[in-house]
Scaffold this motif. Structure first.
Motif, mmCIF file in Angstrom:
data_model
loop_
_atom_site.group_PDB
_atom_site.id
_atom_site.type_symbol
_atom_site.label_atom_id
_atom_site.label_comp_id
_atom_site.label_asym_id
_atom_site.label_seq_id
_atom_site.Cartn_x
_atom_site.Cartn_y
_atom_site.Cartn_z
ATOM 1 N N ARG A 176 77.271 148.354 -70.748
ATOM 2 C CA ARG A 176 78.398 147.785 -71.494
ATOM 3 C C ARG A 176 79.564 148.777 -71.569
ATOM 4 O O ARG A 176 80.735 148.392 -71.434
ATOM 5 N N TYR A 177 79.245 150.033 -71.802
ATOM 6 C CA TYR A 177 80.291 151.059 -71.907
ATOM 7 C C TYR A 177 81.084 151.155 -70.603
ATOM 8 O O TYR A 177 82.321 151.180 -70.617
ATOM 9 N N ILE A 178 80.386 151.206 -69.475
ATOM 10 C CA ILE A 178 81.078 151.296 -68.191
ATOM 11 C C ILE A 178 81.883 150.022 -67.928
ATOM 12 O O ILE A 178 83.025 150.071 -67.464
ATOM 13 N N ARG A 179 81.290 148.871 -68.208
ATOM 14 C CA ARG A 179 82.012 147.600 -68.053
ATOM 15 C C ARG A 179 83.327 147.622 -68.807
ATOM 16 O O ARG A 179 84.375 147.256 -68.262
ATOM 17 N N ASP A 180 83.295 148.021 -70.071
ATOM 18 C CA ASP A 180 84.481 147.935 -70.917
ATOM 19 C C ASP A 180 85.514 149.008 -70.588
ATOM 20 O O ASP A 180 86.710 148.810 -70.818
ATOM 21 N N ASN A 181 85.089 150.137 -70.032
ATOM 22 C CA ASN A 181 86.005 151.238 -69.771
ATOM 23 C C ASN A 181 86.477 151.335 -68.329
ATOM 24 O O ASN A 181 87.515 151.956 -68.066
ATOM 25 N N LYS A 182 85.734 150.725 -67.392
ATOM 26 C CA LYS A 182 86.115 150.842 -65.993
ATOM 27 C C LYS A 182 86.327 149.501 -65.294
ATOM 28 O O LYS A 182 87.028 149.444 -64.285
ATOM 29 N N PHE A 183 85.726 148.447 -65.806
ATOM 30 C CA PHE A 183 85.794 147.155 -65.120
ATOM 31 C C PHE A 183 86.110 146.031 -66.102
ATOM 32 O O PHE A 183 85.541 144.946 -66.029
ATOM 33 N N SER A 184 87.035 146.287 -67.003
ATOM 34 C CA SER A 184 87.328 145.325 -68.067
ATOM 35 C C SER A 184 87.988 144.058 -67.558
ATOM 36 O O SER A 184 88.001 143.043 -68.255
ATOM 37 N N SER A 185 88.532 144.089 -66.357
ATOM 38 C CA SER A 185 89.164 142.881 -65.813
ATOM 39 C C SER A 185 88.137 141.917 -65.237
ATOM 40 O O SER A 185 88.484 140.794 -64.874
ATOM 41 N N TYR A 186 86.872 142.349 -65.139
ATOM 42 C CA TYR A 186 85.800 141.502 -64.624
ATOM 43 C C TYR A 186 84.969 140.955 -65.784
ATOM 44 O O TYR A 186 85.004 141.483 -66.895
ATOM 45 N N HIS A 187 84.221 139.899 -65.488
ATOM 46 C CA HIS A 187 83.338 139.320 -66.499
ATOM 47 C C HIS A 187 81.908 139.792 -66.263
ATOM 48 O O HIS A 187 81.418 139.787 -65.135
ATOM 49 N N LEU A 188 81.251 140.213 -67.342
ATOM 50 C CA LEU A 188 79.830 140.565 -67.295
ATOM 51 C C LEU A 188 79.261 140.309 -68.681
ATOM 52 O O LEU A 188 79.543 141.051 -69.626
ATOM 53 N N SER A 189 78.476 139.250 -68.831
ATOM 54 C CA SER A 189 77.997 138.852 -70.154
ATOM 55 C C SER A 189 76.869 139.755 -70.630
ATOM 56 O O SER A 189 76.107 140.319 -69.827
ATOM 57 N N GLY A 190 76.739 139.845 -71.944
ATOM 58 C CA GLY A 190 75.704 140.675 -72.536
ATOM 59 C C GLY A 190 74.304 140.205 -72.217
ATOM 60 O O GLY A 190 73.398 141.020 -71.991
ATOM 61 N N ILE A 191 74.091 138.900 -72.188
ATOM 62 C CA ILE A 191 72.742 138.389 -71.935
ATOM 63 C C ILE A 191 72.340 138.643 -70.484
ATOM 64 O O ILE A 191 71.153 138.862 -70.198
ATOM 65 N N VAL A 192 73.298 138.660 -69.558
ATOM 66 C CA VAL A 192 72.982 139.024 -68.171
ATOM 67 C C VAL A 192 72.572 140.500 -68.104
ATOM 68 O O VAL A 192 71.589 140.850 -67.441
ATOM 69 N N ILE A 193 73.315 141.350 -68.785
ATOM 70 C CA ILE A 193 72.970 142.781 -68.811
ATOM 71 C C ILE A 193 71.556 142.978 -69.344
ATOM 72 O O ILE A 193 70.709 143.625 -68.705
ATOM 73 N N ASP A 194 71.287 142.426 -70.511
ATOM 74 C CA ASP A 194 69.998 142.671 -71.161
ATOM 75 C C ASP A 194 68.842 142.065 -70.371
ATOM 76 O O ASP A 194 67.777 142.678 -70.248
ATOM 77 N N SER A 195 69.039 140.872 -69.839
ATOM 78 C CA SER A 195 67.982 140.221 -69.061
ATOM 79 C C SER A 195 67.714 140.983 -67.768
ATOM 80 O O SER A 195 66.553 141.146 -67.351
ATOM 81 N N PHE A 196 68.770 141.446 -67.129
ATOM 82 C CA PHE A 196 68.605 142.208 -65.888
ATOM 83 C C PHE A 196 67.852 143.508 -66.141
ATOM 84 O O PHE A 196 66.881 143.825 -65.438
ATOM 85 N N VAL A 197 68.291 144.274 -67.129
ATOM 86 C CA VAL A 197 67.641 145.567 -67.382
ATOM 87 C C VAL A 197 66.199 145.360 -67.818
ATOM 88 O O VAL A 197 65.303 146.117 -67.419
ATOM 89 N N TYR A 198 65.950 144.337 -68.605
ATOM 90 C CA TYR A 198 64.580 144.031 -69.047
ATOM 91 C C TYR A 198 63.659 143.827 -67.848
ATOM 92 O O TYR A 198 62.511 144.282 -67.852
ATOM 93 N N GLU A 199 64.153 143.156 -66.807
ATOM 94 C CA GLU A 199 63.352 142.934 -65.606
ATOM 95 C C GLU A 199 63.292 144.175 -64.726
ATOM 96 O O GLU A 199 62.232 144.540 -64.204
ATOM 97 N N ALA A 200 64.442 144.825 -64.534
ATOM 98 C CA ALA A 200 64.540 145.893 -63.544
ATOM 99 C C ALA A 200 63.915 147.203 -63.998
ATOM 100 O O ALA A 200 63.548 148.035 -63.159
ATOM 101 N N ILE A 201 63.785 147.419 -65.284
ATOM 102 C CA ILE A 201 63.331 148.713 -65.797
ATOM 103 C C ILE A 201 61.885 149.013 -65.421
ATOM 104 O O ILE A 201 61.488 150.180 -65.318
ATOM 105 N N GLY A 202 61.089 147.977 -65.210
ATOM 106 C CA GLY A 202 59.695 148.196 -64.829
ATOM 107 C C GLY A 202 58.953 149.041 -65.850
ATOM 108 O O GLY A 202 58.975 148.757 -67.040
#
Length: 267
Positions: A176-202
């Motif tokens: 979220r920090y990188i999204r808001d500080n470097k890519f704020s013109s793009y869309h990235l929802s919180g639930i996508v972030i959390d769901s992705f990391v939940y799966e990818a973290i292993g």
């Protein structure tokens, strides 16, 4: 230059947390007085979204679910001409009584409140069934009811974060920090972030301080694992992932490009 995940790297300052808590109680009290004939500032509401999942940072919206009496459901469901919109209007007007100088508006599925200090709240009015599933209004396309199970998501996130020794929350916050500080013109929802990391973290997790540092993987390995998961598991247009706990389908179409940019930035 890389921007890797830091342990407890993004923490919401206490003064902001205090403001959030005060406003949460004021909103809850207003809803309870209108719908429950109660002056309680804690009953029938709880944090949802990123704040409820403990993955928010200081720029995140604050989402609140306010539970309404089930007998009110028929009242709005039976209204001809988008009863969902009318429910949101009632909630909006109730909140305006408490915050008459703030920007309060009904918007699709929520009531939004914009405060002068750039703290934003989104209020979700909902009705609970016996299975802890909540029905909430969607005023789009003529009106309909949607369902959500935020407590299941929160429980799943809590357990995975515990298993990872805090790495899950830290990763979600950092993205979220990188999204808001470097890519704020793009869309990235919180639930996508959390769901992705939940799966990818292993099975990844922060090491305990007493562990031998010589046994730890090279710096950057974890971030590369996240990017590899993104690349190899089809997180892209026309794809979806599963929300933790609730198993709701999370569509990634509008978020996948920004997520890829953030993950590359972390390498």
């Amino acid at each position: 230059m890389t921007d890797r995940v830091q342990r407890r790297g993004e923490v919401i300052p206490q003064d902001i947390r205090s403001k959030i808590s005060h406003r949460y109680r004021a909103i809850t009290k207003a809803i309870n007085l209108e719908f429950w004939d109660s002056i309680s500032d804690t009953l029938h509401s709880f944090y949802v979204g990123s704040y409820g999942r403990n993955t928010a940072i200081d720029t995140s919206d604050i989402d609140i679910l306010v539970e309404l009496p089930n007998e009110c459901f028929d009242r709005f469901n039976n209204i001809r001409g988008n009863g969902q919109s009318k429910l949101l209007q009632v909630v909006k007007n109730t909140i305006l009584n408490t915050y008459p100088k703030s920007d309060v508006r009904a918007d699709g599925q929520v009531v939004k409140i914009s405060f002068a200090d750039a703290i934003y709240f989104e209020i979700v009015p909902a009705f609970k069934n016996y299975y802890e599933i909540y029905q909430y209004p969607d005023s789009n396309k003529g009106g309909r009811w949607r369902s959500t199970n935020p407590k299941a998501e929160q429980c799943a996130m809590y357990q995975k974060n515990k298993d990872s020794n805090g790495l899950l929350y830290d990763t979600c916050k950092h993205i979220r920090y990188i999204r808001d500080n470097k890519f704020s013109s793009y869309h990235l929802s919180g639930i996508v972030i959390d769901s992705f990391v939940y799966e990818a973290i292993g099975t990844w997790g922060w090491s305990n301080s007493e562990e031998n540092s010589s046994l730890l993987p090279p710096i950057g390995t974890y971030e590369q694992v996240l990017l590899d998961y993104y690349n190899y598991h089809g997180i892209g247009y026309g794809k979806s992932i599963i929300a933790p706990g609730s198993n709701d389908i999370v569509v990634t179409d509008s978020s996948y490009e920004c997520l890829g940019k953030v993950l590359i930035d972390m390498i």
